[in-house]
Enzyme design. Structure first.
Site, PDB file in Angstrom:
ATOM      1  N   ILE A  87       0.990  -1.245   0.038  1.00 21.38           N
ATOM      2  CA  ILE A  87      -0.145   0.077   0.000  1.00 21.38           C
ATOM      3  C   ILE A  87       0.988   1.286  -0.008  1.00 21.38           C
ATOM      4  O   ILE A  87       0.618   2.184  -0.450  1.00 21.38           O
ATOM      5  CB  ILE A  87      -1.037  -0.083   1.297  1.00 21.38           C
ATOM      6  CG1 ILE A  87      -2.083   1.268   1.047  1.00 21.38           C
ATOM      7  CG2 ILE A  87      -0.369   0.135   2.500  1.00 21.38           C
ATOM      8  CD1 ILE A  87      -2.946   0.960  -0.347  1.00 21.38           C
ATOM      9  N   ALA A  88       1.855   1.044   0.560  1.00 23.55           N
ATOM     10  CA  ALA A  88       2.830   2.248   0.744  1.00 23.55           C
ATOM     11  C   ALA A  88       3.210   2.861  -1.059  1.00 23.55           C
ATOM     12  O   ALA A  88       3.256   3.919  -1.281  1.00 23.55           O
ATOM     13  CB  ALA A  88       4.088   2.064   1.503  1.00 23.55           C
TER      14      ALA A  88
ATOM     15  N   SER B 295      12.558   1.028   6.866  1.00 27.57           N
ATOM     16  CA  SER B 295      12.037  -0.302   6.454  1.00 27.57           C
ATOM     17  C   SER B 295      13.074  -1.175   7.654  1.00 27.57           C
ATOM     18  O   SER B 295      13.908  -0.660   7.981  1.00 27.57           O
ATOM     19  CB  SER B 295      12.414  -1.075   5.269  1.00 27.57           C
ATOM     20  OG  SER B 295      12.343  -2.438   5.099  1.00 27.57           O
ATOM     21  N   ARG B 296      12.401  -2.289   7.744  1.00 27.78           N
ATOM     22  CA  ARG B 296      13.354  -3.270   8.576  1.00 27.78           C
ATOM     23  C   ARG B 296      14.509  -3.758   7.778  1.00 27.78           C
ATOM     24  O   ARG B 296      15.601  -4.195   8.433  1.00 27.78           O
ATOM     25  CB  ARG B 296      12.545  -4.413   9.162  1.00 27.78           C
ATOM     26  CG  ARG B 296      11.317  -4.136  10.196  1.00 27.78           C
ATOM     27  CD  ARG B 296      10.406  -5.442  10.498  1.00 27.78           C
ATOM     28  NE  ARG B 296      10.112  -5.839   9.363  1.00 27.78           N
ATOM     29  CZ  ARG B 296       9.520  -7.027   9.316  1.00 27.78           C
ATOM     30  NH1 ARG B 296       9.285  -7.844  10.177  1.00 27.78           N
ATOM     31  NH2 ARG B 296       8.883  -7.616   7.914  1.00 27.78           N
TER      32      ARG B 296
ATOM     33  N   TYR C 161      13.292   1.661  11.578  1.00 29.03           N
ATOM     34  CA  TYR C 161      12.086   2.656  11.688  1.00 29.03           C
ATOM     35  C   TYR C 161      12.743   3.905  12.844  1.00 29.03           C
ATOM     36  O   TYR C 161      12.195   4.841  12.859  1.00 29.03           O
ATOM     37  CB  TYR C 161      11.002   1.879  12.420  1.00 29.03           C
ATOM     38  CG  TYR C 161      10.365   0.695  11.570  1.00 29.03           C
ATOM     39  CD1 TYR C 161      10.529   0.743  10.255  1.00 29.03           C
ATOM     40  CD2 TYR C 161       9.447  -0.404  12.264  1.00 29.03           C
ATOM     41  CE1 TYR C 161       9.816  -0.032   9.462  1.00 29.03           C
ATOM     42  CE2 TYR C 161       8.852  -1.202  11.375  1.00 29.03           C
ATOM     43  CZ  TYR C 161       9.064  -1.161   9.816  1.00 29.03           C
ATOM     44  OH  TYR C 161       8.583  -2.288   9.215  1.00 29.03           O
TER      45      TYR C 161
ATOM     46  N   HIS D  92       0.770  -1.294  14.074  1.00 31.52           N
ATOM     47  CA  HIS D  92       0.601  -0.055  14.043  1.00 31.52           C
ATOM     48  C   HIS D  92       0.996   0.894  15.163  1.00 31.52           C
ATOM     49  O   HIS D  92       1.320   1.885  15.530  1.00 31.52           O
ATOM     50  CB  HIS D  92      -0.655   0.379  13.652  1.00 31.52           C
ATOM     51  CG  HIS D  92      -1.192  -0.116  12.354  1.00 31.52           C
ATOM     52  ND1 HIS D  92      -2.428   0.002  11.615  1.00 31.52           N
ATOM     53  CD2 HIS D  92      -0.173  -0.696  11.277  1.00 31.52           C
ATOM     54  CE1 HIS D  92      -2.374  -0.366  10.425  1.00 31.52           C
ATOM     55  NE2 HIS D  92      -1.093  -0.689  10.248  1.00 31.52           N
TER      56      HIS D  92
ATOM     57  N   LYS E  16      -5.186   2.134   8.226  1.00 29.86           N
ATOM     58  CA  LYS E  16      -6.320   1.500   8.901  1.00 29.86           C
ATOM     59  C   LYS E  16      -6.201   0.038   8.587  1.00 29.86           C
ATOM     60  O   LYS E  16      -5.435  -0.455   7.898  1.00 29.86           O
ATOM     61  CB  LYS E  16      -7.586   2.049   7.918  1.00 29.86           C
ATOM     62  CG  LYS E  16      -7.599   1.725   6.260  1.00 29.86           C
ATOM     63  CD  LYS E  16      -7.171   0.447   5.823  1.00 29.86           C
ATOM     64  CE  LYS E  16      -7.925  -0.745   6.105  1.00 29.86           C
ATOM     65  NZ  LYS E  16      -7.405  -1.804   5.274  1.00 29.86           N
TER      66      LYS E  16
ATOM     67  N   ASP F 126      -9.553  -5.946   8.285  1.00 32.72           N
ATOM     68  CA  ASP F 126      -9.104  -5.490   7.047  1.00 32.72           C
ATOM     69  C   ASP F 126     -10.327  -4.443   6.087  1.00 32.72           C
ATOM     70  O   ASP F 126      -9.802  -3.497   5.741  1.00 32.72           O
ATOM     71  CB  ASP F 126      -8.833  -6.448   6.066  1.00 32.72           C
ATOM     72  CG  ASP F 126      -7.711  -5.911   4.888  1.00 32.72           C
ATOM     73  OD1 ASP F 126      -6.594  -5.667   5.257  1.00 32.72           O
ATOM     74  OD2 ASP F 126      -8.141  -6.296   3.713  1.00 32.72           O
TER      75      ASP F 126
HETATM   76  N1  LIG Z   1      -5.640   2.109   2.473  1.00 29.87           N
HETATM   77  C1  LIG Z   1      -5.874   1.038   1.720  1.00 29.87           C
HETATM   78  O1  LIG Z   1      -6.428   1.048   0.617  1.00 29.87           O
HETATM   79  C2  LIG Z   1      -4.918   0.046   2.161  1.00 29.87           C
HETATM   80  C3  LIG Z   1      -4.815  -1.404   1.290  1.00 29.87           C
HETATM   81  C4  LIG Z   1      -4.178  -2.323   1.402  1.00 29.87           C
HETATM   82  C5  LIG Z   1      -3.653  -2.062   3.096  1.00 29.87           C
HETATM   83  N2  LIG Z   1      -3.857  -1.276   3.823  1.00 29.87           N
HETATM   84  C6  LIG Z   1      -3.227  -1.203   5.352  1.00 29.87           C
HETATM   85  O2  LIG Z   1      -1.988  -1.383   5.263  1.00 29.87           O
HETATM   86  C7  LIG Z   1      -1.183  -1.700   6.168  1.00 29.87           C
HETATM   87  C8  LIG Z   1      -0.114  -2.809   5.279  1.00 29.87           C
HETATM   88  O3  LIG Z   1      -0.944  -3.554   4.222  1.00 29.87           O
HETATM   89  P1  LIG Z   1       0.023  -4.156   2.999  1.00 29.87           P
HETATM   90  O4  LIG Z   1      -0.696  -4.713   2.167  1.00 29.87           O
HETATM   91  O5  LIG Z   1       1.138  -3.013   2.367  1.00 29.87           O
HETATM   92  O6  LIG Z   1       0.892  -5.071   3.588  1.00 29.87           O
HETATM   93  P2  LIG Z   1       2.374  -5.660   3.354  1.00 29.87           P
HETATM   94  O7  LIG Z   1       2.778  -5.450   2.026  1.00 29.87           O
HETATM   95  O8  LIG Z   1       2.397  -7.324   3.339  1.00 29.87           O
HETATM   96  O9  LIG Z   1       3.537  -5.266   4.211  1.00 29.87           O
HETATM   97  C9  LIG Z   1       3.976  -3.763   4.597  1.00 29.87           C
HETATM   98  C10 LIG Z   1       5.040  -3.764   5.061  1.00 29.87           C
HETATM   99  O10 LIG Z   1       4.877  -3.962   6.604  1.00 29.87           O
HETATM  100  C11 LIG Z   1       6.155  -4.883   6.978  1.00 29.87           C
HETATM  101  N3  LIG Z   1       5.811  -6.370   7.000  1.00 29.87           N
HETATM  102  C12 LIG Z   1       5.291  -7.109   6.553  1.00 29.87           C
HETATM  103  N4  LIG Z   1       5.175  -8.334   7.145  1.00 29.87           N
HETATM  104  C13 LIG Z   1       5.426  -8.229   8.336  1.00 29.87           C
HETATM  105  C14 LIG Z   1       5.683  -8.979   9.380  1.00 29.87           C
HETATM  106  N5  LIG Z   1       5.328 -10.461   9.418  1.00 29.87           N
HETATM  107  N6  LIG Z   1       6.067  -8.566  10.541  1.00 29.87           N
HETATM  108  C15 LIG Z   1       6.462  -7.331  10.674  1.00 29.87           C
HETATM  109  N7  LIG Z   1       6.104  -6.309   9.723  1.00 29.87           N
HETATM  110  C16 LIG Z   1       5.804  -6.904   8.343  1.00 29.87           C
HETATM  111  C17 LIG Z   1       7.141  -4.734   6.076  1.00 29.87           C
HETATM  112  O11 LIG Z   1       7.846  -3.488   6.292  1.00 29.87           O
HETATM  113  P3  LIG Z   1       9.617  -3.665   6.252  1.00 29.87           P
HETATM  114  O12 LIG Z   1       9.900  -3.290   4.814  1.00 29.87           O
HETATM  115  O13 LIG Z   1       9.958  -2.631   7.059  1.00 29.87           O
HETATM  116  O14 LIG Z   1      10.044  -5.021   6.582  1.00 29.87           O
HETATM  117  C18 LIG Z   1       6.269  -4.618   4.629  1.00 29.87           C
HETATM  118  O15 LIG Z   1       6.861  -3.964   3.633  1.00 29.87           O
HETATM  119  C19 LIG Z   1      -2.234  -2.855   6.778  1.00 29.87           C
HETATM  120  O16 LIG Z   1      -2.651  -2.403   8.145  1.00 29.87           O
HETATM  121  C20 LIG Z   1      -3.489  -2.768   5.958  1.00 29.87           C
HETATM  122  O17 LIG Z   1      -4.863  -2.791   6.263  1.00 29.87           O
HETATM  123  C21 LIG Z   1      -4.523  -0.079   3.541  1.00 29.87           C
END
Ligand SMILES: NC(=O)c1ccc[n+]([C@@H]2O[C@H](COP(=O)([O-])OP(=O)(O)OC[C@H]3O[C@@H](n4cnc5c(N)ncnc54)[C@H](OP(=O)(O)O)[C@@H]3O)[C@@H](O)[C@H]2O)c1
Length: 327
Positions: free
Chosen positions: A14-15, A35-36, A57, A78, A96, A177
């Site tokens: 999402i970033a 990032s980690r 971080y 979070h 969120k 989610d």
């Molecule tokens: N607003 C929206 O439309 C939207 C859409 C999707 C998700 N989200 C929210 O955004 C957040 C992240 O979602 P995402 O889909 O982007 O997740 P993701 O790509 O799976 O992970 C995001 C980052 O979190 C860290 N991470 C991943 N797995 C981890 C683990 N097992 N333990 C600790 N850190 C971990 C990693 O950061 P590092 O690089 O630092 O390791 C990874 O790059 C969630 O809370 C989700 O609800 C929002």
């Protein structure tokens, strides 16, 4: 504040979308990423033009040349990440669901207030122009009294038990989610806490809610009937029924450019393309609030974020879903 310097904490899926949204926003500058993994930070920085990349971080949070940090790791991290940033004096826009529970959310809000730093939940949908229009139609009485709202948001994720969506150790499941979207939308429409909540759901093989349906009842007898899931393909539509008309927010209500007001035979359509990809409106609100010296947004106040979490706690309790890290 002419320029707002953004940091990204946890450069995952999402970033990428979020910083793409920032590109359409005048004054928004991606300043750093943490990032980690330093390699992951560097790769993201290179891809999106961030001048600084950190392998922790903590280093990002300590960067004095960053005004606000976008927190985008999985839900259960979070709280820790947000408080780290706030304690270092950085403002935060946190993805969120804001936290896993109302108790965690309250600790984050307390940290922001103690440090006198801006904090907001990244419930981006609410800031979209179409959703602002929906609120104005309701405020202007164009559908009369709101009596019923219906919203569904569910999709079929691939079967990956270790994934963020299905893994209980990462606070998986549909409610946190996507259920947070329909619940937050109900708060936006009703501006109130429900007086009663009735929920049912299906806890799947991995121990998280694969789908759930819940009814929120309000003090005036109005209702919100809501459903969500991560293993069922649903229509992502919101319908708001009043005494004098109804509003339809069409499929993909969470990133809509369109909303339709129905009054008898009359139909009023709001349609406006996004500046960028839709994620820029929440960032615009952060910039506006910070330039005015505000510590929170009036559109999404921190207490409301906590109240939404409280309602999600109630629903989760009724579903019987306790995460391993909560036991
Ligand atoms: N607003 C929206 O439309 C939207 C859409 C999707 C998700 N989200 C929210 O955004 C957040 C992240 O979602 P995402 O889909 O982007 O997740 P993701 O790509 O799976 O992970 C995001 C980052 O979190 C860290 N991470 C991943 N797995 C981890 C683990 N097992 N333990 C600790 N850190 C971990 C990693 O950061 P590092 O690089 O630092 O390791 C990874 O790059 C969630 O809370 C989700 O609800 C929002």
């Amino acid at each position: 504040m002419e320029e707002l310097r953004w940091g990204v904490l946890a450069p995952g899926k999402i970033a990428h979308t979020f910083v793409t949204g920032l590109q359409g926003l005048p004054g928004a500058k991606l300043a750093a990423v943490g990032s980690r993994s330093l390699d992951r930070a560097k790769e993201f920085a290179l891809q999106h033009g961030a001048p600084r990349a950190y392998g922790s971080y903590e280093d990002l949070a300590r960067d004095e040349e960053v005004d606000v940090i976008y927190v985008s790791n999985p839900h259960n991290y979070h709280k820790e990440a947000t408080i780290l940033c706030l304690e270092n004096g950085r403002a935060v826009l946190c993805e969120k669901p804001f936290a896993v529970s109302a108790a965690e959310a309250q600790q984050m809000v307390d940290a922001a207030r103690r440090n006198k730093v801006f904090l907001m939940e990244a419930m981006w949908t609410r800031f979209l122009p179409a959703w602002q229009q929906v609120r104005s139609w309701i405020d202007d009485g164009l559908i009369g009294d709101v009596r019923l709202m219906n919203a569904t948001f569910g999709f079929r994720s691939g079967w990956d038990p270790g994934s963020r969506l299905l893994n209980p150790d990462l606070a998986g499941g549909g409610l946190l989610d996507v259920g947070v979207y329909v619940t937050s939308a109900a708060y936006w429409v009703t501006r109130r806490d429900p007086v009663d909540v009735v929920s049912e759901g299906h806890i799947g093989e991995t121990g998280v809610d694969e789908q759930a349906a819940f009814i929120l009842k309000y003090d005036d007898g109005s209702l919100a009937t809501l459903a969500c899931g991560v293993r069922t393909s649903m229509q992502h539509v919101v319908l708001i029924y009043g005494t004098d008309g109804w509003i339809e927010v069409p499929h993909m209500f969470w990133n809509t450019t369109r909303a339709v007001l129905h009054r008898g035979e009359e139909e009023i359509v709001f349609a406006e393309p996004h500046i960028s990809n839709g994620y820029e409106y929440q960032a615009k609100e952060v910039a506006r609030c910070m330039s005015e010296g505000r510590l929170e947004s009036a559109i999404l106040p921190l207490d409301e974020t906590v109240r939404v979490m409280k309602t999600l706690d109630t629903i989760r309790g009724q579903l019987g879903l306790v995460y391993p890290f909560e036991e």
